[in-house]
Design a protein around this motif. Structure first.
Motif, mmCIF file in Angstrom:
data_model
loop_
_atom_site.group_PDB
_atom_site.id
_atom_site.type_symbol
_atom_site.label_atom_id
_atom_site.label_comp_id
_atom_site.label_asym_id
_atom_site.label_seq_id
_atom_site.Cartn_x
_atom_site.Cartn_y
_atom_site.Cartn_z
ATOM 1 N N VAL A 38 0.866 -1.176 0.000
ATOM 2 C CA VAL A 38 0.000 0.000 0.000
ATOM 3 C C VAL A 38 0.906 1.230 0.000
ATOM 4 C CG1 VAL A 38 -1.708 1.309 1.345
ATOM 5 C CG2 VAL A 38 -1.845 -1.183 1.247
ATOM 6 N N ILE A 39 0.531 2.237 -0.790
ATOM 7 C CA ILE A 39 1.236 3.515 -0.784
ATOM 8 C C ILE A 39 0.209 4.598 -0.499
ATOM 9 C CG2 ILE A 39 2.662 5.148 -2.074
ATOM 10 C CD1 ILE A 39 3.540 2.794 -3.852
ATOM 11 N N GLN A 40 0.516 5.441 0.490
ATOM 12 C CA GLN A 40 -0.383 6.520 0.858
ATOM 13 C C GLN A 40 0.370 7.846 0.943
ATOM 14 O OE1 GLN A 40 -1.969 4.809 4.525
ATOM 15 N NE2 GLN A 40 -3.881 4.347 3.453
ATOM 16 N N TRP A 41 -0.337 8.915 0.624
ATOM 17 C CA TRP A 41 0.164 10.284 0.710
ATOM 18 C C TRP A 41 -0.584 10.959 1.850
ATOM 19 C CZ3 TRP A 41 -2.569 14.809 0.424
ATOM 20 C CH2 TRP A 41 -1.902 15.976 0.092
ATOM 21 N N TYR A 42 0.134 11.575 2.767
ATOM 22 C CA TYR A 42 -0.477 12.235 3.919
ATOM 23 C C TYR A 42 -0.130 13.716 3.943
ATOM 24 C CZ TYR A 42 -1.602 7.850 6.293
ATOM 25 O OH TYR A 42 -2.136 6.634 6.641
ATOM 26 N N ARG A 43 -1.084 14.525 4.383
ATOM 27 C CA ARG A 43 -0.829 15.930 4.675
ATOM 28 C C ARG A 43 -1.305 16.185 6.102
ATOM 29 N NH1 ARG A 43 -1.612 19.805 0.307
ATOM 30 N NH2 ARG A 43 0.581 19.337 0.058
ATOM 31 N N LEU A 61 8.316 5.802 5.823
ATOM 32 C CA LEU A 61 7.842 7.154 5.539
ATOM 33 C C LEU A 61 8.946 7.944 4.858
ATOM 34 C CD1 LEU A 61 6.205 8.141 8.960
ATOM 35 C CD2 LEU A 61 5.171 6.931 7.040
ATOM 36 N N TYR A 62 8.559 8.787 3.914
ATOM 37 C CA TYR A 62 9.492 9.728 3.309
ATOM 38 C C TYR A 62 8.861 11.107 3.433
ATOM 39 C CZ TYR A 62 12.545 12.217 0.198
ATOM 40 O OH TYR A 62 13.423 13.139 -0.310
ATOM 41 N N ILE A 63 9.538 12.002 4.147
ATOM 42 C CA ILE A 63 9.001 13.334 4.406
ATOM 43 C C ILE A 63 9.284 14.217 3.194
ATOM 44 C CG2 ILE A 63 8.905 15.258 6.037
ATOM 45 C CD1 ILE A 63 8.283 12.297 7.143
ATOM 46 N N PRO A 76 12.998 16.563 9.364
ATOM 47 C CA PRO A 76 12.732 17.520 8.289
ATOM 48 C C PRO A 76 12.480 16.838 6.949
ATOM 49 C CG PRO A 76 15.085 17.347 8.637
ATOM 50 C CD PRO A 76 14.418 16.492 9.701
ATOM 51 N N ALA A 77 12.051 17.642 5.972
ATOM 52 C CA ALA A 77 11.883 17.138 4.600
ATOM 53 C C ALA A 77 13.170 16.460 4.158
ATOM 54 C CB ALA A 77 11.551 18.303 3.665
ATOM 55 N N GLY A 78 13.014 15.359 3.435
ATOM 56 C CA GLY A 78 14.147 14.572 2.969
ATOM 57 C C GLY A 78 14.463 13.398 3.874
ATOM 58 N N SER A 79 13.838 13.323 5.056
ATOM 59 C CA SER A 79 14.080 12.220 5.987
ATOM 60 C C SER A 79 13.295 10.983 5.575
ATOM 61 C CB SER A 79 13.658 12.607 7.410
ATOM 62 O OG SER A 79 14.389 13.705 7.886
ATOM 63 N N ARG A 80 13.888 9.813 5.850
ATOM 64 C CA ARG A 80 13.199 8.536 5.680
ATOM 65 C C ARG A 80 13.125 7.880 7.042
ATOM 66 N NH1 ARG A 80 14.431 3.341 5.570
ATOM 67 N NH2 ARG A 80 16.669 3.694 5.465
ATOM 68 N N ILE A 81 11.936 7.435 7.406
ATOM 69 C CA ILE A 81 11.702 6.809 8.702
ATOM 70 C C ILE A 81 11.132 5.423 8.447
ATOM 71 C CG2 ILE A 81 10.426 6.983 10.877
ATOM 72 C CD1 ILE A 81 10.161 10.052 10.153
ATOM 73 N N SER A 82 11.722 4.402 9.052
ATOM 74 C CA SER A 82 11.235 3.036 8.880
ATOM 75 C C SER A 82 10.833 2.468 10.233
ATOM 76 C CB SER A 82 12.314 2.145 8.258
ATOM 77 O OG SER A 82 12.581 2.555 6.946
ATOM 78 N N GLY A 83 9.628 1.916 10.296
ATOM 79 C CA GLY A 83 9.139 1.279 11.513
ATOM 80 C C GLY A 83 8.918 -0.201 11.273
ATOM 81 N N GLY A 96 3.441 21.467 10.314
ATOM 82 C CA GLY A 96 2.755 20.894 9.160
ATOM 83 C C GLY A 96 3.736 20.120 8.304
ATOM 84 N N CYS A 97 3.254 19.124 7.593
ATOM 85 C CA CYS A 97 4.130 18.344 6.718
ATOM 86 C C CYS A 97 3.314 17.536 5.714
ATOM 87 C CB CYS A 97 5.030 17.412 7.520
ATOM 88 S SG CYS A 97 4.175 16.063 8.355
ATOM 89 N N THR A 98 4.018 17.080 4.685
ATOM 90 C CA THR A 98 3.477 16.160 3.688
ATOM 91 C C THR A 98 4.461 15.009 3.587
ATOM 92 O OG1 THR A 98 2.505 18.009 2.471
ATOM 93 C CG2 THR A 98 2.719 15.918 1.290
ATOM 94 N N PHE A 99 3.949 13.775 3.574
ATOM 95 C CA PHE A 99 4.846 12.619 3.470
ATOM 96 C C PHE A 99 4.179 11.471 2.732
ATOM 97 C CE2 PHE A 99 2.650 12.173 7.542
ATOM 98 C CZ PHE A 99 2.314 10.832 7.599
ATOM 99 N N LEU A 100 5.014 10.578 2.214
ATOM 100 C CA LEU A 100 4.563 9.329 1.616
ATOM 101 C C LEU A 100 4.767 8.211 2.630
ATOM 102 C CD1 LEU A 100 6.052 9.455 -1.986
ATOM 103 C CD2 LEU A 100 3.652 9.699 -1.333
ATOM 104 N N ALA A 101 3.799 7.305 2.705
ATOM 105 C CA ALA A 101 3.906 6.127 3.562
ATOM 106 C C ALA A 101 3.812 4.892 2.665
ATOM 107 C CB ALA A 101 2.796 6.110 4.596
ATOM 108 N N PHE A 102 4.794 4.002 2.803
ATOM 109 C CA PHE A 102 4.837 2.772 2.017
ATOM 110 C C PHE A 102 4.779 1.591 2.976
ATOM 111 C CE2 PHE A 102 7.601 -0.520 -0.100
ATOM 112 C CZ PHE A 102 6.649 -0.928 -1.004
#
Length: 111
Positions: A38-43, A61-63, A76-83, A96-102
Protein backbone atom coordinates in the motif's frame (compact mmCIF):
# COMPACT_ATOMS: atom_id res chain seq x y z
CA UNK A 1 -0.46 5.05 -22.40
CA UNK A 2 1.99 3.45 -19.93
CA UNK A 3 4.37 0.69 -20.84
CA UNK A 4 2.93 -2.84 -20.53
CA UNK A 5 2.85 -3.96 -16.91
CA UNK A 6 2.91 -0.40 -15.50
CA UNK A 7 0.16 1.61 -13.82
CA UNK A 8 0.36 5.39 -13.55
CA UNK A 9 -1.68 7.48 -11.11
CA UNK A 10 -1.56 11.23 -10.60
CA UNK A 11 -1.86 12.31 -6.98
CA UNK A 12 -4.20 15.05 -8.20
CA UNK A 13 -6.70 12.40 -9.37
CA UNK A 14 -6.84 10.56 -6.03
CA UNK A 15 -9.59 11.66 -3.62
CA UNK A 16 -8.50 12.79 -0.15
CA UNK A 17 -10.05 11.33 2.99
CA UNK A 18 -10.01 13.03 6.39
CA UNK A 19 -8.22 11.05 9.10
CA UNK A 20 -8.82 13.91 11.55
CA UNK A 21 -9.76 17.55 11.01
CA UNK A 22 -6.02 18.30 10.52
CA UNK A 23 -4.84 15.15 8.69
CA UNK A 24 -5.78 13.98 5.19
CA UNK A 25 -4.70 10.85 3.34
CA UNK A 26 -4.79 9.75 -0.30
CA UNK A 27 -4.30 6.05 -1.06
CA UNK A 28 -2.17 6.00 -4.18
CA UNK A 29 -1.86 2.21 -4.41
CA UNK A 30 -4.36 -0.26 -2.95
CA UNK A 31 -3.41 -3.85 -2.10
CA UNK A 32 -4.21 -6.63 -4.56
CA UNK A 33 -4.17 -10.42 -4.14
CA UNK A 34 -0.84 -10.50 -6.03
CA UNK A 35 0.70 -7.46 -4.32
CA UNK A 36 -0.30 -6.56 -0.74
CA UNK A 37 1.72 -3.32 -0.70
CA UNK A 38 0.00 0.00 0.00
CA UNK A 39 1.24 3.52 -0.78
CA UNK A 40 -0.38 6.52 0.86
CA UNK A 41 0.16 10.28 0.71
CA UNK A 42 -0.48 12.23 3.92
CA UNK A 43 -0.83 15.93 4.68
CA UNK A 44 -0.68 17.07 8.29
CA UNK A 45 -1.73 20.68 8.95
CA UNK A 46 0.20 22.68 11.55
CA UNK A 47 -0.40 21.34 15.09
CA UNK A 48 -1.84 18.04 13.80
CA UNK A 49 -1.53 15.01 16.04
CA UNK A 50 -2.55 11.42 15.32
CA UNK A 51 -2.05 9.79 18.73
CA UNK A 52 -0.53 6.33 19.14
CA UNK A 53 0.21 4.51 15.86
CA UNK A 54 0.91 0.79 16.39
CA UNK A 55 2.30 -0.95 13.32
CA UNK A 56 0.84 -4.33 12.43
CA UNK A 57 3.27 -4.46 9.47
CA UNK A 58 6.42 -2.56 8.53
CA UNK A 59 6.09 1.05 7.39
CA UNK A 60 8.45 3.39 5.55
CA UNK A 61 7.84 7.15 5.54
CA UNK A 62 9.49 9.73 3.31
CA UNK A 63 9.00 13.33 4.41
CA UNK A 64 8.34 15.49 1.34
CA UNK A 65 7.68 18.90 2.94
CA UNK A 66 7.66 20.42 6.40
CA UNK A 67 8.61 18.63 9.60
CA UNK A 68 7.25 15.31 10.93
CA UNK A 69 7.45 14.48 14.63
CA UNK A 70 7.44 10.81 15.66
CA UNK A 71 6.85 11.33 19.40
CA UNK A 72 10.57 11.48 20.12
CA UNK A 73 12.04 13.99 17.70
CA UNK A 74 11.26 16.10 14.63
CA UNK A 75 12.34 15.00 11.14
CA UNK A 76 12.73 17.52 8.29
CA UNK A 77 11.88 17.14 4.60
CA UNK A 78 14.15 14.57 2.97
CA UNK A 79 14.08 12.22 5.99
CA UNK A 80 13.20 8.54 5.68
CA UNK A 81 11.70 6.81 8.70
CA UNK A 82 11.24 3.04 8.88
CA UNK A 83 9.14 1.28 11.51
CA UNK A 84 9.25 -2.47 12.10
CA UNK A 85 6.19 -4.63 12.68
CA UNK A 86 5.10 -4.11 16.29
CA UNK A 87 6.72 -0.67 16.60
CA UNK A 88 4.82 2.35 17.91
CA UNK A 89 5.17 6.06 17.25
CA UNK A 90 3.08 9.17 17.84
CA UNK A 91 2.80 11.13 14.57
CA UNK A 92 2.37 14.87 14.84
CA UNK A 93 3.58 18.06 13.20
CA UNK A 94 3.91 21.46 14.84
CA UNK A 95 4.75 23.15 11.51
CA UNK A 96 2.76 20.89 9.16
CA UNK A 97 4.13 18.34 6.72
CA UNK A 98 3.48 16.16 3.69
CA UNK A 99 4.85 12.62 3.47
CA UNK A 100 4.56 9.33 1.62
CA UNK A 101 3.91 6.13 3.56
CA UNK A 102 4.84 2.77 2.02
CA UNK A 103 3.61 -0.50 3.55
CA UNK A 104 5.38 -3.30 1.61
CA UNK A 105 3.34 -6.07 3.28
CA UNK A 106 0.06 -4.18 3.46
CA UNK A 107 -1.54 -2.45 6.42
CA UNK A 108 -2.01 -5.60 8.48
CA UNK A 109 -4.76 -6.15 11.00
CA UNK A 110 -5.10 -5.77 14.73
CA UNK A 111 -4.58 -9.11 16.47
Amino acid sequence: MPLPGFTITSIDDVPAMAVTSLITVKTIKEPTPDDPSVIQWYRMAPNATAGEDLHHESEHLYILEGEFHDGDRAWPAGSRISGKRGSVHYPSSKLGCTFLAFFPNGLGKAD
